[in-house]
Design a protein around this motif. Structure first.
Motif, PDB file in Angstrom:
ATOM      1  N   THR A  82       0.830  -1.213   0.000  1.00  0.00           N
ATOM      2  CA  THR A  82       0.000   0.000   0.000  1.00  0.00           C
ATOM      3  C   THR A  82       0.858   1.253   0.000  1.00  0.00           C
ATOM      4  O   THR A  82       0.583   2.203  -0.742  1.00  0.00           O
ATOM      5  N   ALA A 103       2.329   1.671  -3.442  1.00  0.00           N
ATOM      6  CA  ALA A 103       1.330   2.130  -4.409  1.00  0.00           C
ATOM      7  C   ALA A 103       1.009   3.610  -4.217  1.00  0.00           C
ATOM      8  O   ALA A 103       0.862   4.363  -5.192  1.00  0.00           O
ATOM      9  N   THR A 113     -15.189   3.885  -9.324  1.00  0.00           N
ATOM     10  CA  THR A 113     -14.475   2.620  -9.501  1.00  0.00           C
ATOM     11  C   THR A 113     -15.435   1.438  -9.519  1.00  0.00           C
ATOM     12  O   THR A 113     -15.344   0.563 -10.394  1.00  0.00           O
ATOM     13  N   HIS A 119      -6.029   6.822  -3.588  1.00  0.00           N
ATOM     14  CA  HIS A 119      -5.597   5.420  -3.627  1.00  0.00           C
ATOM     15  C   HIS A 119      -6.701   4.501  -3.118  1.00  0.00           C
ATOM     16  O   HIS A 119      -7.009   3.472  -3.749  1.00  0.00           O
ATOM     17  N   LYS A 120      -7.289   4.839  -1.988  1.00  0.00           N
ATOM     18  CA  LYS A 120      -8.349   4.004  -1.434  1.00  0.00           C
ATOM     19  C   LYS A 120      -9.575   4.000  -2.337  1.00  0.00           C
ATOM     20  O   LYS A 120     -10.237   2.965  -2.508  1.00  0.00           O
ATOM     21  N   ASN A 148      -9.082   1.845  -5.479  1.00  0.00           N
ATOM     22  CA  ASN A 148      -8.950   0.412  -5.195  1.00  0.00           C
ATOM     23  C   ASN A 148     -10.144  -0.138  -4.420  1.00  0.00           C
ATOM     24  O   ASN A 148     -10.056  -1.223  -3.830  1.00  0.00           O
ATOM     25  N   LYS A 157     -13.513  -2.040  -3.726  1.00  0.00           N
ATOM     26  CA  LYS A 157     -14.119  -3.239  -4.313  1.00  0.00           C
ATOM     27  C   LYS A 157     -15.313  -3.663  -3.473  1.00  0.00           C
ATOM     28  O   LYS A 157     -15.378  -3.390  -2.277  1.00  0.00           O
TER      29      LYS A 157
END
Length: 283
Positions: free
Chosen positions: A33, A36, A142, A236-237, A240, A242
């Motif tokens: 993390t 990234a 996302t 970033h969060k 990503n 999901k």
């Protein structure tokens, strides 16, 4: 009988091995993390520089995001800055009266707000209000596969949606820090001077005697860095996220927690470096 006696020990060893494996997995997940986020941070800065120089930067998106962040964070910032100013003014005034240093109230109150309180409030607002809003926006895009659609069309999500938000957050953090500092310092001024603890001239003179331009540069630099870091963590969060709406909610919670911890640690590091490297004024 031997098997029965050995079973508990094997069970304990298995649980210990599972715990170690879990900790090792979390450690490597944290490293991944961090890596990234670092890549995302450098990528956004690279696109910010190249797009501005090449006149490809999306100024419309920048101003839209900046206005959105101001609407989200301005009133909470003011409402948090006033209690901060009141608490600091009361505590500083009380201690100053006990030790007979009322004439230095303005210096302690003003410099404390400028160096620490204002950037701290700004970091909390950037992490809580702005960061959560950015994470929710990008997380929704996302899970609806809008980000994947951008990639299929040959568009870079970092360049298109992250970089304008990073630039806007840095600018808004700069502005919010000024709002917090002015609001909290005016609150402290009215409480100490209006309460008759110290004269207006003595309050302002003590602040001017000890304050220096680098204090303002420190505060504004912190605010810009906090805006940048909060946006990178949120982006970033969000990118990503999901698992549908629940995944977006989890990403927002993780974003706020991580951002608050990171910004607090960065605040301590910057302050310590400033105290060590910048000579302090002596009246």
């Amino acid at each position: 009988m031997t098997v029965k006696e050995g079973t508990p020990s094997r069970s304990v060893a298995a649980r210990a091995g599972s715990a170690v494996s879990s900790l090792r997995g979390k450690f490597f997940d944290g490293v991944d993390t961090f890596g990234a986020m670092t890549i995302l941070a450098f990528g956004s800065l690279r696109y910010l520089a190249t797009d501005i120089i090449g006149r490809k930067f999306s100024w419309r998106e920048f101003f839209d995001q900046a206005w959105f962040m101001i609407r989200v964070a301005f009133m909470p910032t003011v409402l948090v800055a006033i209690p901060f100013g009141i608490i600091i003014a009361i505590q500083v005034g009380s201690v100053a009266q006990q030790i007979g240093a009322v004439s230095f109230t303005g210096a302690v109150n003003g410099i404390g707000i400028l160096r620490q309180a204002a950037p701290l409030v700004t970091s909390l607002l950037m992490a809580g209000a702005v960061g959560s809003a950015i994470c929710a926006q990008l997380g929704a895009q996302t899970v609806r596969e809008e980000v994947d659609a951008m990639k299929v069309m040959g568009l870079n999500p970092v360049q298109r949606i992250v970089t304008p938000r990073v630039a806007a957050a840095m600018a808004v953090g700069f502005v919010l820090n000024i709002v917090v500092a002015v609001t909290a310092m005016m609150t402290g001024y009215f409480i100490n001077v209006g309460g008759g603890h110290v004269s207006s001239g003595a309050y302002i003179a003590s602040f001017v005697s000890f304050a220096q331009p680098t204090d303002l540069l420190l505060a504004e630099g912190k605010a810009v860095i906090f805006g940048f870091l909060a946006t990178i963590i949120a982006a970033h969060k969000g990118l990503n996220a999901k698992g549908g709406p629940k995944g977006v909610a989890d990403a927002v919670n993780q974003c706020v927690v991580i951002a608050v911890i990171v910004l607090a640690l960065v605040n301590v590091a910057i302050t310590q470096g400033y105290v060590m490297l910048v000579p302090q004024r002596i009246a």
